[in-house]
Design a protein around this motif. Structure first.
Motif, PDB file in Angstrom:
ATOM      1  N   GLN A  63     -11.022  20.794  -6.025  1.00 42.44           N
ATOM      2  CA  GLN A  63     -10.749  21.550  -7.318  1.00 42.44           C
ATOM      3  C   GLN A  63     -10.719  20.839  -8.487  1.00 42.44           C
ATOM      4  OE1 GLN A  63      -8.872  21.257  -4.251  1.00 42.44           O
ATOM      5  NE2 GLN A  63      -9.464  23.386  -3.676  1.00 42.44           N
ATOM      6  N   ILE A  64     -10.367  19.159  -8.532  1.00 43.68           N
ATOM      7  CA  ILE A  64     -10.676  18.426  -9.640  1.00 43.68           C
ATOM      8  C   ILE A  64     -11.955  18.494 -10.026  1.00 43.68           C
ATOM      9  CG2 ILE A  64     -10.456  16.120 -10.561  1.00 43.68           C
ATOM     10  CD1 ILE A  64      -7.909  17.679 -10.415  1.00 43.68           C
ATOM     11  N   ALA A  65     -12.801  18.155  -8.936  1.00 40.92           N
ATOM     12  CA  ALA A  65     -14.553  17.892  -9.194  1.00 40.92           C
ATOM     13  C   ALA A  65     -15.048  19.292  -9.739  1.00 40.92           C
ATOM     14  CB  ALA A  65     -14.905  17.752  -7.920  1.00 40.92           C
ATOM     15  N   GLU A  66     -14.592  20.580  -9.406  1.00 37.55           N
ATOM     16  CA  GLU A  66     -14.820  21.740 -10.029  1.00 37.55           C
ATOM     17  C   GLU A  66     -14.873  21.876 -11.589  1.00 37.55           C
ATOM     18  OE1 GLU A  66     -12.847  24.371  -7.333  1.00 37.55           O
ATOM     19  OE2 GLU A  66     -14.669  24.446  -5.890  1.00 37.55           O
ATOM     20  N   GLN A  67     -13.550  21.443 -11.892  1.00 38.19           N
ATOM     21  CA  GLN A  67     -13.090  21.046 -13.131  1.00 38.19           C
ATOM     22  C   GLN A  67     -13.999  20.286 -14.018  1.00 38.19           C
ATOM     23  OE1 GLN A  67      -8.980  20.171 -13.456  1.00 38.19           O
ATOM     24  NE2 GLN A  67      -8.238  22.103 -12.303  1.00 38.19           N
ATOM     25  N   LEU A  68     -14.234  19.060 -13.404  1.00 42.02           N
ATOM     26  CA  LEU A  68     -15.254  18.114 -14.081  1.00 42.02           C
ATOM     27  C   LEU A  68     -16.349  18.692 -14.121  1.00 42.02           C
ATOM     28  CD1 LEU A  68     -13.971  15.059 -12.144  1.00 42.02           C
ATOM     29  CD2 LEU A  68     -13.794  15.675 -14.482  1.00 42.02           C
ATOM     30  N   GLN A  69     -16.944  19.416 -13.164  1.00 38.40           N
ATOM     31  CA  GLN A  69     -18.440  20.186 -13.261  1.00 38.40           C
ATOM     32  C   GLN A  69     -18.272  21.427 -14.691  1.00 38.40           C
ATOM     33  OE1 GLN A  69     -19.574  22.928 -10.370  1.00 38.40           O
ATOM     34  NE2 GLN A  69     -21.482  22.074 -10.160  1.00 38.40           N
ATOM     35  N   LYS A  70     -17.196  21.904 -14.772  1.00 35.65           N
ATOM     36  CA  LYS A  70     -17.130  22.985 -16.032  1.00 35.65           C
ATOM     37  C   LYS A  70     -17.142  21.981 -17.249  1.00 35.65           C
ATOM     38  CE  LYS A  70     -14.707  26.440 -13.411  1.00 35.65           C
ATOM     39  NZ  LYS A  70     -13.369  26.907 -13.093  1.00 35.65           N
ATOM     40  N   ILE A  71     -16.726  20.697 -17.233  1.00 36.03           N
ATOM     41  CA  ILE A  71     -16.586  19.940 -18.579  1.00 36.03           C
ATOM     42  C   ILE A  71     -17.856  19.247 -18.709  1.00 36.03           C
ATOM     43  CG2 ILE A  71     -15.630  17.848 -19.378  1.00 36.03           C
ATOM     44  CD1 ILE A  71     -13.033  18.504 -17.686  1.00 36.03           C
ATOM     45  N   TYR A  72     -18.488  18.804 -17.663  1.00 35.87           N
ATOM     46  CA  TYR A  72     -19.626  17.910 -17.902  1.00 35.87           C
ATOM     47  C   TYR A  72     -20.927  18.526 -17.808  1.00 35.87           C
ATOM     48  CZ  TYR A  72     -16.553  13.832 -18.453  1.00 35.87           C
ATOM     49  OH  TYR A  72     -15.592  13.155 -18.695  1.00 35.87           O
ATOM     50  N   GLY A  73     -20.913  20.041 -17.023  1.00 37.84           N
ATOM     51  CA  GLY A  73     -22.091  20.683 -16.608  1.00 37.84           C
ATOM     52  C   GLY A  73     -22.443  20.677 -15.032  1.00 37.84           C
ATOM     53  N   ALA A  74     -22.998  21.568 -14.895  1.00 41.67           N
ATOM     54  CA  ALA A  74     -23.546  21.516 -13.352  1.00 41.67           C
ATOM     55  C   ALA A  74     -24.656  21.068 -13.355  1.00 41.67           C
ATOM     56  CB  ALA A  74     -23.737  23.111 -12.933  1.00 41.67           C
ATOM     57  N   ASP A  75     -25.390  20.586 -14.193  1.00 38.79           N
ATOM     58  CA  ASP A  75     -26.681  19.755 -14.272  1.00 38.79           C
ATOM     59  C   ASP A  75     -26.454  18.156 -14.037  1.00 38.79           C
ATOM     60  OD1 ASP A  75     -25.722  19.767 -16.988  1.00 38.79           O
ATOM     61  OD2 ASP A  75     -27.527  18.831 -17.639  1.00 38.79           O
ATOM     62  N   LYS A  76     -25.013  17.756 -14.575  1.00 36.57           N
ATOM     63  CA  LYS A  76     -24.746  16.676 -14.346  1.00 36.57           C
ATOM     64  C   LYS A  76     -23.744  16.223 -13.303  1.00 36.57           C
ATOM     65  CE  LYS A  76     -26.943  14.775 -17.619  1.00 36.57           C
ATOM     66  NZ  LYS A  76     -27.964  14.090 -17.652  1.00 36.57           N
ATOM     67  N   ILE A  77     -23.207  17.272 -12.886  1.00 34.70           N
ATOM     68  CA  ILE A  77     -21.933  17.014 -11.668  1.00 34.70           C
ATOM     69  C   ILE A  77     -22.401  18.140 -10.457  1.00 34.70           C
ATOM     70  CG2 ILE A  77     -19.603  17.129 -11.248  1.00 34.70           C
ATOM     71  CD1 ILE A  77     -20.045  14.904 -13.310  1.00 34.70           C
ATOM     72  N   LEU A  78     -22.900  17.480  -9.651  1.00 33.88           N
ATOM     73  CA  LEU A  78     -23.176  18.640  -8.400  1.00 33.88           C
ATOM     74  C   LEU A  78     -22.232  18.344  -7.232  1.00 33.88           C
ATOM     75  CD1 LEU A  78     -26.035  17.559  -9.851  1.00 33.88           C
ATOM     76  CD2 LEU A  78     -27.025  18.281  -7.948  1.00 33.88           C
ATOM     77  N   LEU A  79     -21.603  19.493  -7.009  1.00 31.13           N
ATOM     78  CA  LEU A  79     -20.788  19.381  -5.899  1.00 31.13           C
ATOM     79  C   LEU A  79     -21.422  19.837  -4.355  1.00 31.13           C
ATOM     80  CD1 LEU A  79     -17.897  21.518  -7.638  1.00 31.13           C
ATOM     81  CD2 LEU A  79     -18.256  18.921  -7.588  1.00 31.13           C
ATOM     82  N   ARG A  80     -21.392  18.935  -3.452  1.00 32.28           N
ATOM     83  CA  ARG A  80     -21.803  18.923  -2.014  1.00 32.28           C
ATOM     84  C   ARG A  80     -20.731  18.632  -1.237  1.00 32.28           C
ATOM     85  NH1 ARG A  80     -24.605  21.062  -5.170  1.00 32.28           N
ATOM     86  NH2 ARG A  80     -26.781  20.953  -5.660  1.00 32.28           N
ATOM     87  N   PRO A  81     -19.704  19.413  -0.969  1.00 34.73           N
ATOM     88  CA  PRO A  81     -18.553  19.302  -0.195  1.00 34.73           C
ATOM     89  C   PRO A  81     -19.006  19.678   1.303  1.00 34.73           C
ATOM     90  CG  PRO A  81     -18.443  21.496  -1.356  1.00 34.73           C
ATOM     91  CD  PRO A  81     -19.596  20.795  -1.885  1.00 34.73           C
ATOM     92  N   ARG A  82     -18.214  18.901   1.993  1.00 37.34           N
ATOM     93  CA  ARG A  82     -18.177  19.271   3.617  1.00 37.34           C
ATOM     94  C   ARG A  82     -16.948  19.685   3.822  1.00 37.34           C
ATOM     95  NH1 ARG A  82     -21.043  14.096   5.910  1.00 37.34           N
ATOM     96  NH2 ARG A  82     -19.130  13.044   5.211  1.00 37.34           N
ATOM     97  N   ALA A  83     -16.770  20.333   5.065  1.00 38.24           N
ATOM     98  CA  ALA A  83     -15.620  21.066   5.464  1.00 38.24           C
ATOM     99  C   ALA A  83     -14.495  20.174   5.940  1.00 38.24           C
ATOM    100  CB  ALA A  83     -15.887  22.104   6.730  1.00 38.24           C
ATOM    101  N   GLN A  84     -15.039  18.912   6.502  1.00 41.93           N
ATOM    102  CA  GLN A  84     -13.814  17.909   6.941  1.00 41.93           C
ATOM    103  C   GLN A  84     -14.302  16.373   6.753  1.00 41.93           C
ATOM    104  OE1 GLN A  84     -13.932  18.951  11.142  1.00 41.93           O
ATOM    105  NE2 GLN A  84     -15.783  18.426  11.577  1.00 41.93           N
ATOM    106  N   LYS A  85     -13.602  15.843   7.263  1.00 39.24           N
ATOM    107  CA  LYS A  85     -14.073  14.260   7.071  1.00 39.24           C
ATOM    108  C   LYS A  85     -14.881  13.707   8.088  1.00 39.24           C
ATOM    109  CE  LYS A  85     -11.946   9.843   6.003  1.00 39.24           C
ATOM    110  NZ  LYS A  85     -10.468   9.037   6.222  1.00 39.24           N
ATOM    111  N   LEU A  86     -15.978  13.379   7.739  1.00 35.94           N
ATOM    112  CA  LEU A  86     -17.170  13.157   8.797  1.00 35.94           C
ATOM    113  C   LEU A  86     -17.511  11.647   8.641  1.00 35.94           C
ATOM    114  CD1 LEU A  86     -19.217  16.395   8.219  1.00 35.94           C
ATOM    115  CD2 LEU A  86     -17.665  15.717  10.243  1.00 35.94           C
ATOM    116  N   GLY A  87     -17.020  10.878   7.804  1.00 41.14           N
ATOM    117  CA  GLY A  87     -17.526   9.503   7.357  1.00 41.14           C
ATOM    118  C   GLY A  87     -18.403   9.078   6.126  1.00 41.14           C
TER     119      GLY A  87
END
Length: 181
Positions: A63-87
């Motif tokens: 959720q913090i990363a999503e806020q940062l994406q709104k601040i800096y732009g989707a061209d600079k902050i890309l979110l590539r989350p994964r559902a669980q801790k995979l290492g």
């Protein structure tokens, strides 16, 4: 000046750096590390993107990363989350699959790798035409801060063993602060 990868001037203008930031429970650190990355890339003039690979953090890191994406732009902050801790290793692989830069920088989001060194990495890479530039905790300006004795001993021990067995000539094989082609 030409080199094995084409005209250096043309390449330099088109170079893009993809910074991979794997996260797990980095809600408090993420805004600062992203701000520092934006600051140092902005000052240096290099083109970049920051890829946040969150592994299902229960603390609200995404959720913090999503806020940062709104601040800096989707061209600079890309979110590539994964559902669980995979290492960490698979997080880097996941990030590389989404990177659009011709260079990749891997680093920790916990502030153990300071973005102020990235312009130095880039200059070192350009000076020598290196495929890989690695940060080190054990030479020059490197260091470890906030680590307990156990973590320091494990890191030093692992590096000592790899030096004895492999003789790689690198001072920090267990670190994950690197620029690669």
């Amino acid at each position: 000046m030409a080199n094995r990868r084409g005209n250096a001037k043309t390449r330099e203008q088109s170079d893009k750096y993809s910074v991979l930031l794997p996260t797990y429970n980095e809600r408090e650190n993420l805004p600062l590390i992203v701000w520092l990355l934006v600051k140092y890339f902005g000052e240096s003039g290099y083109n970049y993107e920051i890829i946040v690979i969150d592994d299902g953090s229960p603390d609200g890191t995404l959720q913090i990363a999503e806020q940062l994406q709104k601040i800096y732009g989707a061209d600079k902050i890309l979110l590539r989350p994964r559902a669980q801790k995979l290492g960490l290793g698979t997080a880097y692989i996941h990030g590389i699959k989404h990177a659009s830069g011709n260079y990749v920088i891997i680093m920790d989001a916990d502030l153990s790798h300071h973005p102020k060194f990235i312009p130095q990495f880039i200059e070192k890479q350009k000076e020598g035409g290196f495929d890989l530039v690695s940060g080190t905790r054990y030479r020059g300006d490197g260091g470890v801060y906030g680590w307990d004795l156990r973590r320091k001993l494990i890191s030093r021990g692992a590096n000592f063993i790899t030096q004895v067995l492999l003789r790689p000539g690198a001072s920090d094989l267990t670190g994950s602060f690197r620029l690669a082609l």
